[in-house]
Scaffold this motif. Structure first.
Motif, PDB file in Angstrom:
ATOM      1  N   LEU A   1      48.662  65.800 114.042  1.00 30.91           N
ATOM      2  CA  LEU A   1      47.559  65.563 113.122  1.00 30.91           C
ATOM      3  C   LEU A   1      47.504  64.099 112.703  1.00 30.91           C
ATOM      4  O   LEU A   1      48.515  63.395 112.754  1.00 30.91           O
ATOM      5  N   HIS A   2      46.346  63.670 112.274  1.00 34.69           N
ATOM      6  CA  HIS A   2      46.232  62.350 111.660  1.00 34.69           C
ATOM      7  C   HIS A   2      47.088  62.353 110.393  1.00 34.69           C
ATOM      8  O   HIS A   2      47.230  63.381 109.725  1.00 34.69           O
ATOM      9  N   THR A   3      47.666  61.234 110.062  1.00 32.32           N
ATOM     10  CA  THR A   3      48.551  61.128 108.897  1.00 32.32           C
ATOM     11  C   THR A   3      47.875  61.636 107.637  1.00 32.32           C
ATOM     12  O   THR A   3      48.474  62.372 106.854  1.00 32.32           O
ATOM     13  N   LYS A   4      46.630  61.295 107.422  1.00 29.29           N
ATOM     14  CA  LYS A   4      45.923  61.723 106.211  1.00 29.29           C
ATOM     15  C   LYS A   4      45.701  63.228 106.159  1.00 29.29           C
ATOM     16  O   LYS A   4      45.514  63.792 105.094  1.00 29.29           O
ATOM     17  N   ALA A   5      45.726  63.895 107.305  1.00 27.86           N
ATOM     18  CA  ALA A   5      45.483  65.338 107.348  1.00 27.86           C
ATOM     19  C   ALA A   5      46.761  66.149 107.198  1.00 27.86           C
ATOM     20  O   ALA A   5      46.716  67.339 106.959  1.00 27.86           O
ATOM     21  N   GLY A   6      47.914  65.503 107.315  1.00 25.26           N
ATOM     22  CA  GLY A   6      49.182  66.223 107.236  1.00 25.26           C
ATOM     23  C   GLY A   6      49.550  66.589 105.810  1.00 25.26           C
ATOM     24  O   GLY A   6      48.897  66.193 104.846  1.00 25.26           O
ATOM     25  N   SER A   7      50.615  67.353 105.689  1.00 26.96           N
ATOM     26  CA  SER A   7      51.115  67.768 104.380  1.00 26.96           C
ATOM     27  C   SER A   7      51.908  66.631 103.732  1.00 26.96           C
ATOM     28  O   SER A   7      52.521  65.820 104.421  1.00 26.96           O
ATOM     29  N   VAL A   8      51.910  66.620 102.425  1.00 23.13           N
ATOM     30  CA  VAL A   8      52.707  65.643 101.683  1.00 23.13           C
ATOM     31  C   VAL A   8      54.168  66.050 101.786  1.00 23.13           C
ATOM     32  O   VAL A   8      54.519  67.212 101.623  1.00 23.13           O
ATOM     33  N   THR A   9      55.031  65.075 102.052  1.00 28.68           N
ATOM     34  CA  THR A   9      56.466  65.347 102.166  1.00 28.68           C
ATOM     35  C   THR A   9      57.197  64.697 100.991  1.00 28.68           C
ATOM     36  O   THR A   9      56.677  63.758 100.378  1.00 28.68           O
ATOM     37  N   PRO A  10      58.398  65.170 100.670  1.00 24.49           N
ATOM     38  CA  PRO A  10      59.178  64.530  99.607  1.00 24.49           C
ATOM     39  C   PRO A  10      59.396  63.038  99.856  1.00 24.49           C
ATOM     40  O   PRO A  10      59.365  62.242  98.932  1.00 24.49           O
ATOM     41  N   ASP A  11      59.595  62.671 101.127  1.00 23.63           N
ATOM     42  CA  ASP A  11      59.788  61.254 101.452  1.00 23.63           C
ATOM     43  C   ASP A  11      58.577  60.422 101.055  1.00 23.63           C
ATOM     44  O   ASP A  11      58.710  59.298 100.568  1.00 23.63           O
ATOM     45  N   MET A  12      57.383  60.947 101.272  1.00 23.38           N
ATOM     46  CA  MET A  12      56.163  60.226 100.915  1.00 23.38           C
ATOM     47  C   MET A  12      56.087  59.963  99.415  1.00 23.38           C
ATOM     48  O   MET A  12      55.515  58.972  98.986  1.00 23.38           O
TER      49      MET A  12
END
Length: 110
Positions: free
Chosen positions: A37-48
């Motif tokens: 997926l495009h980065t903006k479409a992915g799920s938010v991760t704890p690292d983010m």
């Protein structure tokens, strides 16, 4: 896609998603699809978010159907001071004890 006799609607159905979010799509030899997926479409991760959550420790069943599993209790270095009203109990280093008592029935209520 023509070589594999697929049309866009079949791919959309296989994805169960909109193609708008897909950056790369690969048709695997067995017929499965792999998607990036495009980065903006992915799920938010704890690292983010700059978080560092702890991994959950595995749980160990220490009480089953009212019976204390003494060897497992010794393994987690806990005492046997539990009641016979416990249906299920487990221990995890992360969350401590989880105890599930037997459900109360009308004959048990006094």
């Amino acid at each position: 896609m023509k070589k594999n006799h697929l049309d866009i609607e079949q791919v959309r159905t296989m994805l169960r998603n909109t193609l708008r979010k897909v950056r790369d799509l690969y048709l695997e030899p067995g017929g499965d699809i792999s998607v990036k997926l495009h980065t903006k479409a992915g799920s938010v991760t704890p690292d983010m978010l700059g978080l560092n959550p702890k991994d959950e420790a595995p749980s160990i069943l220490v009480i089953e159907d009212g019976q204390i599993k003494e060897e497992e209790l010794r393994t987690v270095k806990k005492s046997k001071e539990l009641t016979e009203d416990v249906l299920y109990g487990e221990w995890s280093e992360t969350d401590g004890f989880y105890i599930q008592p037997y459900p109360q029935t009308n004959s048990q209520i006094q």
